[in-house]
Design a protein around this motif. Structure first.
Motif, PDB file in Angstrom:
ATOM      1  N   GLU A  23       0.830  -1.197   0.000  1.00 32.60           N
ATOM      2  CA  GLU A  23       0.000   0.000   0.000  1.00 32.60           C
ATOM      3  C   GLU A  23       0.871   1.257   0.000  1.00 32.60           C
ATOM      4  OE1 GLU A  23      -2.715  -0.436   3.250  1.00 32.60           O
ATOM      5  OE2 GLU A  23      -4.044  -1.772   2.113  1.00 32.60           O
ATOM      6  N   MET A  24       0.290   2.342  -0.478  1.00 29.72           N
ATOM      7  CA  MET A  24       1.048   3.581  -0.681  1.00 29.72           C
ATOM      8  C   MET A  24       1.559   4.180   0.625  1.00 29.72           C
ATOM      9  SD  MET A  24       1.407   4.185  -3.864  1.00 29.72           S
ATOM     10  CE  MET A  24       1.920   5.902  -3.824  1.00 29.72           C
ATOM     11  N   ASP A  25       0.847   3.933   1.741  1.00 28.36           N
ATOM     12  CA  ASP A  25       1.283   4.566   2.992  1.00 28.36           C
ATOM     13  C   ASP A  25       2.409   3.802   3.683  1.00 28.36           C
ATOM     14  OD1 ASP A  25      -0.283   2.416   3.624  1.00 28.36           O
ATOM     15  OD2 ASP A  25      -1.308   3.382   5.316  1.00 28.36           O
ATOM     16  N   ILE A  26       2.842   2.686   3.094  1.00 31.07           N
ATOM     17  CA  ILE A  26       3.978   1.932   3.630  1.00 31.07           C
ATOM     18  C   ILE A  26       5.252   2.478   2.991  1.00 31.07           C
ATOM     19  CG2 ILE A  26       5.066  -0.329   3.846  1.00 31.07           C
ATOM     20  CD1 ILE A  26       2.501  -0.199   5.419  1.00 31.07           C
ATOM     21  N   PRO A  27       6.203   2.989   3.772  1.00 36.55           N
ATOM     22  CA  PRO A  27       7.440   3.532   3.187  1.00 36.55           C
ATOM     23  C   PRO A  27       8.199   2.479   2.374  1.00 36.55           C
ATOM     24  CG  PRO A  27       7.259   4.074   5.537  1.00 36.55           C
ATOM     25  CD  PRO A  27       6.177   3.082   5.246  1.00 36.55           C
ATOM     26  N   ASP A  28       8.819   2.919   1.275  1.00 39.34           N
ATOM     27  CA  ASP A  28       9.593   1.998   0.434  1.00 39.34           C
ATOM     28  C   ASP A  28      10.775   1.393   1.181  1.00 39.34           C
ATOM     29  OD1 ASP A  28       7.907   2.413  -1.691  1.00 39.34           O
ATOM     30  OD2 ASP A  28       9.149   4.002  -2.586  1.00 39.34           O
ATOM     31  N   ASP A  29      11.314   2.147   2.132  1.00 38.69           N
ATOM     32  CA  ASP A  29      12.520   1.691   2.824  1.00 38.69           C
ATOM     33  C   ASP A  29      12.210   1.122   4.209  1.00 38.69           C
ATOM     34  OD1 ASP A  29      11.696   4.029   3.960  1.00 38.69           O
ATOM     35  OD2 ASP A  29      13.701   4.939   4.077  1.00 38.69           O
ATOM     36  N   ILE A  30      10.968   0.655   4.433  1.00 41.32           N
ATOM     37  CA  ILE A  30      10.627   0.100   5.737  1.00 41.32           C
ATOM     38  C   ILE A  30      11.546  -1.080   6.055  1.00 41.32           C
ATOM     39  CG2 ILE A  30       8.821  -1.357   4.746  1.00 41.32           C
ATOM     40  CD1 ILE A  30       7.320  -1.116   7.423  1.00 41.32           C
ATOM     41  N   ALA A  32      12.853  -4.355   8.702  1.00 36.44           N
ATOM     42  CA  ALA A  32      12.261  -5.386   9.554  1.00 36.44           C
ATOM     43  C   ALA A  32      12.069  -4.859  10.977  1.00 36.44           C
ATOM     44  CB  ALA A  32      13.143  -6.625   9.551  1.00 36.44           C
ATOM     45  N   LYS A  33      13.001  -4.007  11.423  1.00 34.20           N
ATOM     46  CA  LYS A  33      12.886  -3.450  12.778  1.00 34.20           C
ATOM     47  C   LYS A  33      11.696  -2.500  12.873  1.00 34.20           C
ATOM     48  CE  LYS A  33      15.582  -1.346  16.488  1.00 34.20           C
ATOM     49  NZ  LYS A  33      16.896  -0.815  16.909  1.00 34.20           N
ATOM     50  N   ASP A  34      11.521  -1.645  11.833  1.00 35.87           N
ATOM     51  CA  ASP A  34      10.354  -0.753  11.800  1.00 35.87           C
ATOM     52  C   ASP A  34       9.062  -1.562  11.844  1.00 35.87           C
ATOM     53  OD1 ASP A  34      12.047   1.446  11.548  1.00 35.87           O
ATOM     54  OD2 ASP A  34      11.942   1.420   9.352  1.00 35.87           O
ATOM     55  N   MET A  35       9.052  -2.622  11.057  1.00 35.01           N
ATOM     56  CA  MET A  35       7.886  -3.504  10.970  1.00 35.01           C
ATOM     57  C   MET A  35       7.586  -4.113  12.339  1.00 35.01           C
ATOM     58  SD  MET A  35       7.716  -6.846   8.525  1.00 35.01           S
ATOM     59  CE  MET A  35       6.279  -7.893   8.395  1.00 35.01           C
ATOM     60  N   TYR A  36       8.632  -4.595  13.008  1.00 32.04           N
ATOM     61  CA  TYR A  36       8.479  -5.219  14.322  1.00 32.04           C
ATOM     62  C   TYR A  36       7.949  -4.205  15.341  1.00 32.04           C
ATOM     63  CZ  TYR A  36       9.612  -7.524  18.728  1.00 32.04           C
ATOM     64  OH  TYR A  36       9.527  -8.068  19.988  1.00 32.04           O
ATOM     65  N   ASN A  37       8.525  -3.006  15.366  1.00 38.53           N
ATOM     66  CA  ASN A  37       8.107  -1.992  16.335  1.00 38.53           C
ATOM     67  C   ASN A  37       6.647  -1.590  16.128  1.00 38.53           C
ATOM     68  OD1 ASN A  37      10.630  -1.916  17.541  1.00 38.53           O
ATOM     69  ND2 ASN A  37      11.373  -0.220  16.277  1.00 38.53           N
ATOM     70  N   GLU A  38       6.261  -1.431  14.862  1.00 38.09           N
ATOM     71  CA  GLU A  38       4.876  -1.038  14.572  1.00 38.09           C
ATOM     72  C   GLU A  38       3.891  -2.126  15.017  1.00 38.09           C
ATOM     73  OE1 GLU A  38       2.121   0.452  10.828  1.00 38.09           O
ATOM     74  OE2 GLU A  38       3.785  -0.940  10.469  1.00 38.09           O
ATOM     75  N   LEU A  39       4.219  -3.385  14.723  1.00 38.96           N
ATOM     76  CA  LEU A  39       3.302  -4.473  15.056  1.00 38.96           C
ATOM     77  C   LEU A  39       3.218  -4.706  16.563  1.00 38.96           C
ATOM     78  CD1 LEU A  39       4.164  -6.947  12.151  1.00 38.96           C
ATOM     79  CD2 LEU A  39       2.059  -5.627  12.435  1.00 38.96           C
ATOM     80  N   THR A  40       4.336  -4.599  17.257  1.00 36.73           N
ATOM     81  CA  THR A  40       4.284  -4.774  18.716  1.00 36.73           C
ATOM     82  C   THR A  40       3.482  -3.651  19.364  1.00 36.73           C
ATOM     83  OG1 THR A  40       6.476  -3.736  18.878  1.00 36.73           O
ATOM     84  CG2 THR A  40       6.389  -6.142  18.964  1.00 36.73           C
TER      85      THR A  40
END
Length: 363
Positions: A23-30, A32-40
């Motif tokens: 999706e467009m609101d997901i940064p291109d350079d996200i 794994a750590k960003d992903m983990y922090n957001e989900l937790t």
């Protein structure tokens, strides 16, 4: 669909966390750590949660995030992806065996009928349409003529070929690759080997190594264009290493490139039966019993079923019925045909119409 099922089971929306990483609101350079922090952050304080993570392969290092979530959070995690960068073979490495793989096929005939609810045409006519138009949901939902239906499937095919195979594996000579694919489509349901493809191409003054052909076959399988069907020696009780057959993820993949005619029916029916057996969780092989061949042997845990497929039962039905009679066990044996006049039971072997076989609750 998973989210709807969870809601139907009474799971509140706040504990169903959905993310789509294209999706467009997901940064291109996200990361794994960003992903983990957001989900937790999404999980915190909510109790047992359900994470539905789509197109996860778009995040570099996603497996580290999922492994950390599995180890440290109270959550069920559903990971979905639509291309060959998210293979079960890779998952087994990334997730160290802590996953269940759920393959998704094109529509079964039963599902096709569900999509056609409200259509007043008889089942036989809808079966003929299913054989001709295949099981892609987008086709089943619409009212397309043959040309438009195959044009849509052609678009799906070329998207997968270009994105998941040619670009992903950096194939330089696409003309050779396309010719190998065409050979496989032309010989759907027939035994052949990488060597036989190489020899055939030499006859057309094209040179491609056997190793390259093995790679092409593997990549087509990874991208869910083809499924291999190995041969099983019934007498020796062992899998044979040569002369596999290959079937397509949907019969229309052949029609969209080569056109449709009724001479293709034999192979199309085999393909449809093979996929139905795979959908039901059977490991499917071609049976070799001495010099005789059984179209399919399906094994699922302690169950086994033998299946022969033919458009119409010939007057001399030795191949269809005689081959099955020579198998010395009492597992179910079927001849599946498109001719309703042929159905019945002969020497304990059930001769059934294709529609009845596809719609049967159990075999």
């Amino acid at each position: 669909m998973l989210a709807d099922e969870l809601r139907n089971r009474g799971i509140p929306d706040e504990r169903i966390i959905q993310k789509r990483y294209t999706e467009m609101d997901i940064p291109d350079d996200i990361s794994a750590k960003d992903m983990y922090n957001e989900l937790t952050d999404c999980i915190r304080g909510k109790g047992h949660c359900y994470l539905l993570l789509d197109e996860i392969q778009e995040v570099r290092g996603w497996e580290k995030c999922v492994n950390s979530l599995l180890e440290g959070q109270d959550a069920d995690i559903y990971v979905t992806g639509s291309n060959s960068r998210l293979m079960s073979s890779e998952l087994s490495t990334y997730l160290t065996g802590r996953f269940v793989s759920v393959p998704v096929f094109t529509l079964s005939f039963r599902e096709y009928l569900d999509f056609k609810k409200g259509d007043s045409r008889p089942e036989k006519e809808l079966l003929e349409e299913y054989i001709r138009f295949g099981g892609f949901p987008v086709i089943a939902l619409g009212s397309y003529d043959e040309q438009n239906a195959y044009q849509i499937v052609n678009g799906i095919y070329h998207t997968v070929i270009s994105r998941d195979i040619v670009k992903h594996h950096r194939i330089n000579r696409q003309d050779l690759f396309d010719r190998v694919v065409k050979y496989i489509l032309e010989n759907m349901g027939k035994t052949f080997s990488a060597n036989s493809i190489s020899k055939f191409l030499k006859s057309e003054h094209r040179t491609v190594s056997v190793e390259s052909i093995y790679n092409y076959l593997h990549w087509l399988e990874q991208a869910f264009i083809i499924y291999p069907c190995r041969r099983y020696d019934i007498q020796g009780k062992s899998l044979l290493k040569t002369q596999e057959k290959y079937y397509l993820a949907d019969v229309t993949l052949k029609y969209c490139l080569l056109g449709y005619n009724r001479k293709m029916l034999d192979g199309a029916l085999e393909n449809i039966v093979f996929l139905e057996m795979k959908r039901r969780g059977y490991d499917v092989c071609i049976g070799k019993n001495g010099t005789k061949e059984i179209d399919f042997i399906g094994v699922r845990r302690d169950e086994k079923v033998y299946v022969q497929v033919c458009v119409q039962l010939p007057e001399n039905s030795d191949r269809e019925i005689g081959n099955l009679m020579e198998i010395p066990d009492h597992y179910p044996k079927y001849v599946v045909t498109l001719n309703g006049m042929d159905t019945g039971i002969e020497n304990g072997i059930k001769i059934v119409h294709l529609a009845d076989f596809l719609l049967a609750e159990v075999w």
